[in-house]
Write a protein that holds these residues in place. Sequence first.
Motif, PDB file in Angstrom:
ATOM      1  N   SER A  12     -46.935  -0.311  33.859  1.00 27.79           N
ATOM      2  CA  SER A  12     -46.220   0.466  34.867  1.00 27.79           C
ATOM      3  C   SER A  12     -45.019  -0.307  35.415  1.00 27.79           C
ATOM      4  O   SER A  12     -44.011   0.272  35.782  1.00 27.79           O
ATOM      5  CB  SER A  12     -47.172   0.852  36.003  1.00 27.79           C
ATOM      6  OG  SER A  12     -47.853  -0.292  36.483  1.00 27.79           O
ATOM      7  N   ARG A  13     -45.152  -1.638  35.447  1.00 27.21           N
ATOM      8  CA  ARG A  13     -44.049  -2.489  35.897  1.00 27.21           C
ATOM      9  C   ARG A  13     -44.017  -3.742  35.060  1.00 27.21           C
ATOM     10  O   ARG A  13     -45.060  -4.211  34.626  1.00 27.21           O
ATOM     11  CB  ARG A  13     -44.287  -2.935  37.352  1.00 27.21           C
ATOM     12  CG  ARG A  13     -43.792  -1.982  38.404  1.00 27.21           C
ATOM     13  CD  ARG A  13     -44.216  -2.419  39.794  1.00 27.21           C
ATOM     14  NE  ARG A  13     -43.642  -3.696  40.218  1.00 27.21           N
ATOM     15  CZ  ARG A  13     -43.927  -4.274  41.384  1.00 27.21           C
ATOM     16  NH1 ARG A  13     -44.779  -3.706  42.220  1.00 27.21           N
ATOM     17  NH2 ARG A  13     -43.374  -5.421  41.725  1.00 27.21           N
ATOM     18  N   VAL A  14     -42.824  -4.273  34.829  1.00 29.95           N
ATOM     19  CA  VAL A  14     -42.727  -5.585  34.204  1.00 29.95           C
ATOM     20  C   VAL A  14     -42.085  -6.536  35.209  1.00 29.95           C
ATOM     21  O   VAL A  14     -41.291  -6.119  36.056  1.00 29.95           O
ATOM     22  CB  VAL A  14     -41.906  -5.569  32.886  1.00 29.95           C
ATOM     23  CG1 VAL A  14     -42.587  -4.723  31.833  1.00 29.95           C
ATOM     24  CG2 VAL A  14     -40.489  -5.102  33.118  1.00 29.95           C
ATOM     25  N   PRO A  15     -42.431  -7.813  35.134  1.00 30.81           N
ATOM     26  CA  PRO A  15     -41.902  -8.768  36.106  1.00 30.81           C
ATOM     27  C   PRO A  15     -40.404  -9.008  35.935  1.00 30.81           C
ATOM     28  O   PRO A  15     -39.819  -8.685  34.897  1.00 30.81           O
ATOM     29  CB  PRO A  15     -42.678 -10.059  35.790  1.00 30.81           C
ATOM     30  CG  PRO A  15     -43.845  -9.642  34.960  1.00 30.81           C
ATOM     31  CD  PRO A  15     -43.407  -8.418  34.230  1.00 30.81           C
ATOM     32  N   ALA A  16     -39.809  -9.610  36.945  1.00 29.20           N
ATOM     33  CA  ALA A  16     -38.425 -10.059  36.851  1.00 29.20           C
ATOM     34  C   ALA A  16     -38.321 -11.039  35.694  1.00 29.20           C
ATOM     35  O   ALA A  16     -39.271 -11.761  35.388  1.00 29.20           O
ATOM     36  CB  ALA A  16     -38.019 -10.747  38.159  1.00 29.20           C
ATOM     37  N   ASN A  17     -37.178 -11.062  35.035  1.00 28.85           N
ATOM     38  CA  ASN A  17     -36.906 -11.964  33.908  1.00 28.85           C
ATOM     39  C   ASN A  17     -37.758 -11.676  32.677  1.00 28.85           C
ATOM     40  O   ASN A  17     -37.917 -12.543  31.821  1.00 28.85           O
ATOM     41  CB  ASN A  17     -37.078 -13.442  34.316  1.00 28.85           C
ATOM     42  CG  ASN A  17     -36.282 -13.775  35.559  1.00 28.85           C
ATOM     43  OD1 ASN A  17     -35.088 -13.522  35.615  1.00 28.85           O
ATOM     44  ND2 ASN A  17     -36.949 -14.296  36.579  1.00 28.85           N
ATOM     45  N   ALA A  18     -38.293 -10.458  32.588  1.00 39.48           N
ATOM     46  CA  ALA A  18     -39.065 -10.102  31.395  1.00 39.48           C
ATOM     47  C   ALA A  18     -38.129  -9.971  30.200  1.00 39.48           C
ATOM     48  O   ALA A  18     -36.939  -9.674  30.340  1.00 39.48           O
ATOM     49  CB  ALA A  18     -39.815  -8.796  31.620  1.00 39.48           C
ATOM     50  N   SER A  19     -38.689 -10.220  29.022  1.00 38.21           N
ATOM     51  CA  SER A  19     -37.932 -10.072  27.782  1.00 38.21           C
ATOM     52  C   SER A  19     -37.596  -8.593  27.573  1.00 38.21           C
ATOM     53  O   SER A  19     -38.226  -7.726  28.182  1.00 38.21           O
ATOM     54  CB  SER A  19     -38.765 -10.588  26.612  1.00 38.21           C
ATOM     55  OG  SER A  19     -39.990  -9.872  26.541  1.00 38.21           O
ATOM     56  N   PRO A  20     -36.611  -8.295  26.694  1.00 39.10           N
ATOM     57  CA  PRO A  20     -36.254  -6.884  26.466  1.00 39.10           C
ATOM     58  C   PRO A  20     -37.461  -6.023  26.075  1.00 39.10           C
ATOM     59  O   PRO A  20     -37.559  -4.873  26.475  1.00 39.10           O
ATOM     60  CB  PRO A  20     -35.236  -6.955  25.323  1.00 39.10           C
ATOM     61  CG  PRO A  20     -34.604  -8.304  25.468  1.00 39.10           C
ATOM     62  CD  PRO A  20     -35.712  -9.212  25.963  1.00 39.10           C
ATOM     63  N   SER A  21     -38.395  -6.595  25.325  1.00 39.35           N
ATOM     64  CA  SER A  21     -39.587  -5.844  24.925  1.00 39.35           C
ATOM     65  C   SER A  21     -40.638  -5.796  26.039  1.00 39.35           C
ATOM     66  O   SER A  21     -41.639  -5.095  25.929  1.00 39.35           O
ATOM     67  CB  SER A  21     -40.197  -6.464  23.667  1.00 39.35           C
ATOM     68  OG  SER A  21     -40.384  -7.860  23.857  1.00 39.35           O
ATOM     69  N   GLY A  22     -40.399  -6.579  27.106  1.00 38.16           N
ATOM     70  CA  GLY A  22     -41.282  -6.525  28.261  1.00 38.16           C
ATOM     71  C   GLY A  22     -42.559  -7.341  28.153  1.00 38.16           C
ATOM     72  O   GLY A  22     -43.368  -7.341  29.059  1.00 38.16           O
ATOM     73  N   ASP A  23     -42.742  -8.054  27.035  1.00 34.80           N
ATOM     74  CA  ASP A  23     -44.028  -8.739  26.827  1.00 34.80           C
ATOM     75  C   ASP A  23     -43.953 -10.246  27.028  1.00 34.80           C
ATOM     76  O   ASP A  23     -44.815 -10.985  26.571  1.00 34.80           O
ATOM     77  CB  ASP A  23     -44.572  -8.431  25.432  1.00 34.80           C
ATOM     78  CG  ASP A  23     -43.714  -9.032  24.328  1.00 34.80           C
ATOM     79  OD1 ASP A  23     -42.480  -9.152  24.518  1.00 34.80           O
ATOM     80  OD2 ASP A  23     -44.270  -9.389  23.275  1.00 34.80           O
ATOM     81  N   GLY A  24     -42.922 -10.701  27.727  1.00 32.80           N
ATOM     82  CA  GLY A  24     -42.819 -12.133  28.002  1.00 32.80           C
ATOM     83  C   GLY A  24     -41.849 -12.378  29.135  1.00 32.80           C
ATOM     84  O   GLY A  24     -41.135 -11.472  29.563  1.00 32.80           O
ATOM     85  N   ILE A  25     -41.847 -13.616  29.623  1.00 33.00           N
ATOM     86  CA  ILE A  25     -40.922 -14.035  30.676  1.00 33.00           C
ATOM     87  C   ILE A  25     -39.907 -14.977  30.050  1.00 33.00           C
ATOM     88  O   ILE A  25     -40.287 -15.969  29.407  1.00 33.00           O
ATOM     89  CB  ILE A  25     -41.674 -14.778  31.808  1.00 33.00           C
ATOM     90  CG1 ILE A  25     -42.761 -13.888  32.421  1.00 33.00           C
ATOM     91  CG2 ILE A  25     -40.688 -15.276  32.870  1.00 33.00           C
ATOM     92  CD1 ILE A  25     -42.257 -12.678  33.167  1.00 33.00           C
ATOM     93  N   VAL A  26     -38.625 -14.665  30.218  1.00 36.57           N
ATOM     94  CA  VAL A  26     -37.564 -15.454  29.597  1.00 36.57           C
ATOM     95  C   VAL A  26     -37.070 -16.537  30.550  1.00 36.57           C
ATOM     96  O   VAL A  26     -36.749 -16.267  31.703  1.00 36.57           O
ATOM     97  CB  VAL A  26     -36.364 -14.553  29.194  1.00 36.57           C
ATOM     98  CG1 VAL A  26     -35.294 -15.373  28.476  1.00 36.57           C
ATOM     99  CG2 VAL A  26     -36.828 -13.397  28.320  1.00 36.57           C
ATOM    100  N   VAL A  27     -37.042 -17.760  30.031  1.00 37.36           N
ATOM    101  CA  VAL A  27     -36.524 -18.900  30.768  1.00 37.36           C
ATOM    102  C   VAL A  27     -35.369 -19.462  29.946  1.00 37.36           C
ATOM    103  O   VAL A  27     -35.544 -19.801  28.778  1.00 37.36           O
ATOM    104  CB  VAL A  27     -37.619 -19.984  30.934  1.00 37.36           C
ATOM    105  CG1 VAL A  27     -37.078 -21.168  31.728  1.00 37.36           C
ATOM    106  CG2 VAL A  27     -38.858 -19.413  31.596  1.00 37.36           C
ATOM    107  N   GLY A  28     -34.192 -19.530  30.537  1.00 43.01           N
ATOM    108  CA  GLY A  28     -33.051 -20.071  29.800  1.00 43.01           C
ATOM    109  C   GLY A  28     -32.272 -18.987  29.074  1.00 43.01           C
ATOM    110  O   GLY A  28     -32.708 -17.838  28.980  1.00 43.01           O
TER     111      GLY A  28
END
Length: 196
Positions: A12-28
């Motif tokens: 229903s929601r993805v966190p801030a900084n989620a990857s385009p596919s929504g299944d990870g958190i992007v750092v950098g």
Amino acid sequence: MSTQTPHISSPSRVPANASPSGDGIVVGAGPVQVDAFIDFLCPFCKQFEGRCGPLLDELVADEAISLVYHPMGFLDGLSTTRYSSRASAASGCASDGGHFMEYLYALFANQPPEGGPGLSDDELVELGRGVGLADSSFGACVREGVYLDWSSYVTATAVQRGVGGTPTVAVQGVAVPASPQTILAAVRAALAGGGG
């Protein structure tokens, strides 16, 4: 391929900084994508973070890589309270608060043993306070389980991608052994090849 892949319901929601596919958190924001599939209850993941974390941090700081963490609820069966999923969901809350990496380190530093209840929601909130997530929205996010369905989505997506255990690391979509040497070699090769 004609095989049917089961439909994974989007969270229903993805966190801030989620990857385009929504299944990870992007750092950098570097050109080479490194995916790290982890579980906060997994002792090998804690070892991986200890061994490879400094290198990954350095590659992020040098803008060589975009590091995508996929916090899975893989080991829920090894805790009495679905700790893996709850810790994964809490890390999503930490990303919303802008302290994902600090929280990741705190979760591994305070990793509970497999087979027990894991940390309580209150303890997860307290860990957040220790890394600067002091406002009430973080606590509410953790206690309400806002990202539990996201954690399930991360896990299901990873399994669908063929991830059979944690930690699993991929550079530019290709699995590599989870050691600093192999990760660095793969990143250098990708950079030399124009990142793709």
